[in-house]
Scaffold this motif. Structure first.
Motif, short mmCIF file in Angstrom:
data_model
loop_
_atom_site.label_atom_id
_atom_site.label_comp_id
_atom_site.label_asym_id
_atom_site.label_seq_id
_atom_site.Cartn_x
_atom_site.Cartn_y
_atom_site.Cartn_z
N GLU A 1 0.82 -1.21 0.00
CA GLU A 1 0.00 0.00 0.00
C GLU A 1 0.86 1.26 0.00
O GLU A 1 0.46 2.30 -0.55
N LYS A 2 2.05 1.17 0.58
CA LYS A 2 2.93 2.33 0.68
C LYS A 2 3.91 2.43 -0.49
O LYS A 2 4.82 3.26 -0.47
N GLY A 3 3.73 1.57 -1.49
CA GLY A 3 4.49 1.74 -2.71
C GLY A 3 5.59 0.73 -2.97
O GLY A 3 6.30 0.84 -3.98
N MET A 4 5.76 -0.26 -2.10
CA MET A 4 6.79 -1.26 -2.35
C MET A 4 6.35 -2.19 -3.47
O MET A 4 5.20 -2.64 -3.50
N ASN A 5 7.27 -2.51 -4.36
CA ASN A 5 6.99 -3.40 -5.50
C ASN A 5 7.37 -4.82 -5.11
O ASN A 5 8.54 -5.19 -5.17
N ASN A 6 6.40 -5.64 -4.70
CA ASN A 6 6.70 -6.99 -4.26
C ASN A 6 7.28 -7.86 -5.37
O ASN A 6 8.16 -8.70 -5.14
N ALA A 7 6.80 -7.66 -6.61
CA ALA A 7 7.31 -8.45 -7.74
C ALA A 7 8.80 -8.17 -7.96
O ALA A 7 9.56 -9.09 -8.31
N LYS A 8 9.21 -6.94 -7.77
CA LYS A 8 10.63 -6.58 -7.92
C LYS A 8 11.49 -7.35 -6.92
O LYS A 8 12.54 -7.90 -7.28
N VAL A 9 11.03 -7.43 -5.67
CA VAL A 9 11.81 -8.12 -4.65
C VAL A 9 11.91 -9.60 -4.97
O VAL A 9 12.99 -10.21 -4.88
#
Length: 336
Positions: free
Chosen positions: A192-200
């Motif tokens: 929700e705060k903008g972290m890109n889970n797919a990137k990690v």
């Protein structure tokens, strides 16, 4: 629990803070130290991370990893930082013995000491403790700590990526039984705060080299032993085999999970020759407590479904000993 009022008062002025984690640092060790360090820096403190030795290449992308001081490579600098610290954090370990050569300097320090960890049976070596073995990862615990201190708004996207990587690696991508509603809540907050889970996930799992994939193929085709009647599978690698595939630190992380993925298998063991010993990594399903196997037989420990230990002797002796002591007594290691 940590006294948040007392700690906030202590940190009302800039402090020199050192964060430490265990030798052979994994994703949770590196992710939790980096994530917390970034928040403390944003609060105006001088922070450093000291790890006993190096970490695997597949987690080296974490923002700030290049600033970590390795005791094994820069002992003088590490000791200087430990000696001058006003606050020391012990993250992702429950005993000072787990930080290797850092231990005497950590113990001798007059700094205030705080432990945040999720392993069972913590030793008494710090001033305050946040110890919750039921939580999936130290990185998840760190985020809960940030919330309790009122610091969560100081966590940047870079810091979220570090903590999220720690959660993902210590939960087997959210598949272990230690994952709870709180684990997914933290992941949801980060997204929700903008972290890109797919990137990690891409950086963790889709960024490997050909030699590691060839080694995995060799393990599955040539080195996996299945004992269907005992619902167990082994994977083993000798030092010569590691050398043949130019194996680097961390290249075999997660291999044991492939053995556990077999239908009908509830116990998986990865044996590897390392520094004259045979190191074991164990994984299990359900109520089979591999931490008891490792603590009772292999001078180790860990979590109920993920633990490790060592054996003094040859590879064949280690596997024979495991079969003799565990296979016929498997019921003993189930939590009733």
């Amino acid at each position: 629990m940590i006294d948040s009022k007392k700690l906030n008062s202590f940190l009302s002025q800039p402090r020199r803070i050192v964060l430490t984690s265990h030798r052979g640092p994994d994703g949770d060790a590196l992710g939790s130290t980096l994530g917390l360090s970034k928040v403390l820096k944003s609060l105006g403190h001088e922070t450093y991370i000291i790890l006993p030795d190096g970490f695997p290449d597949f987690i080296s992308w974490m923002p700030g990893a290049e600033e970590v001081v390795l005791f094994s490579e820069n002992k003088t600098r590490a000791i200087e930082l430990l000696d001058s610290a006003e606050l020391l954090f012990a993250l992702d370990y429950n005993s000072p013995s787990r930080i290797g050569d850092v231990e005497p300097h950590f113990v001798a320090s007059n700094a205030y000491k705080i432990m945040i960890d999720h392993h069972i049976n913590p030793m008494d070596f710090c001033d305050e403790y946040l110890s919750k073995p039921e939580i999936s990862s130290t990185s998840q615990l760190v985020y809960g700590f940030l919330e309790s201190m009122g610091w969560e708004e100081h966590l940047s996207v870079d810091g979220m990526e570090c903590l999220y990587a720690g959660i993902v690696t210590d939960t087997g991508s959210f598949r272990f039984r230690s994952v709870d509603v709180g684990t997914h809540r933290v992941a949801s907050i980060f997204m929700e705060k903008g972290m890109n889970n797919a990137k990690v996930h891409q950086l963790l799992f889709d960024n490997t080299d050909a030699s590691r994939l060839r080694l995995l193929g060799y393990c599955l085709n040539e080195k996996m032993e299945i004992f269907q009647e005992n619902q167990t599978a082994f994977i083993s690698l000798t030092q010569d085999e590691l050398n043949r595939f130019n194996c680097s630190k961390g290249d075999t992380d997660g291999f044991v999970n492939y053995a556990l993925s077999l239908k009908g298998i509830i116990l998986a063991v990865y044996f590897v020759e390392q520094n004259g010993l045979v190191k074991l990594s164990t994984r299990s399903i359900g109520n089979l407590a591999v931490n008891r196997v490792c603590s009772e037989l292999f001078n180790g420990g860990g979590h109920m479904n993920a633990a490790g230990g060592t054996f003094e002797g040859s590879m064949e002796d280690a596997k024979s000993f495991f079969k003799e002591r565990v296979f016929d007594n498997l019921d003993h290691y189930f939590n009733k």
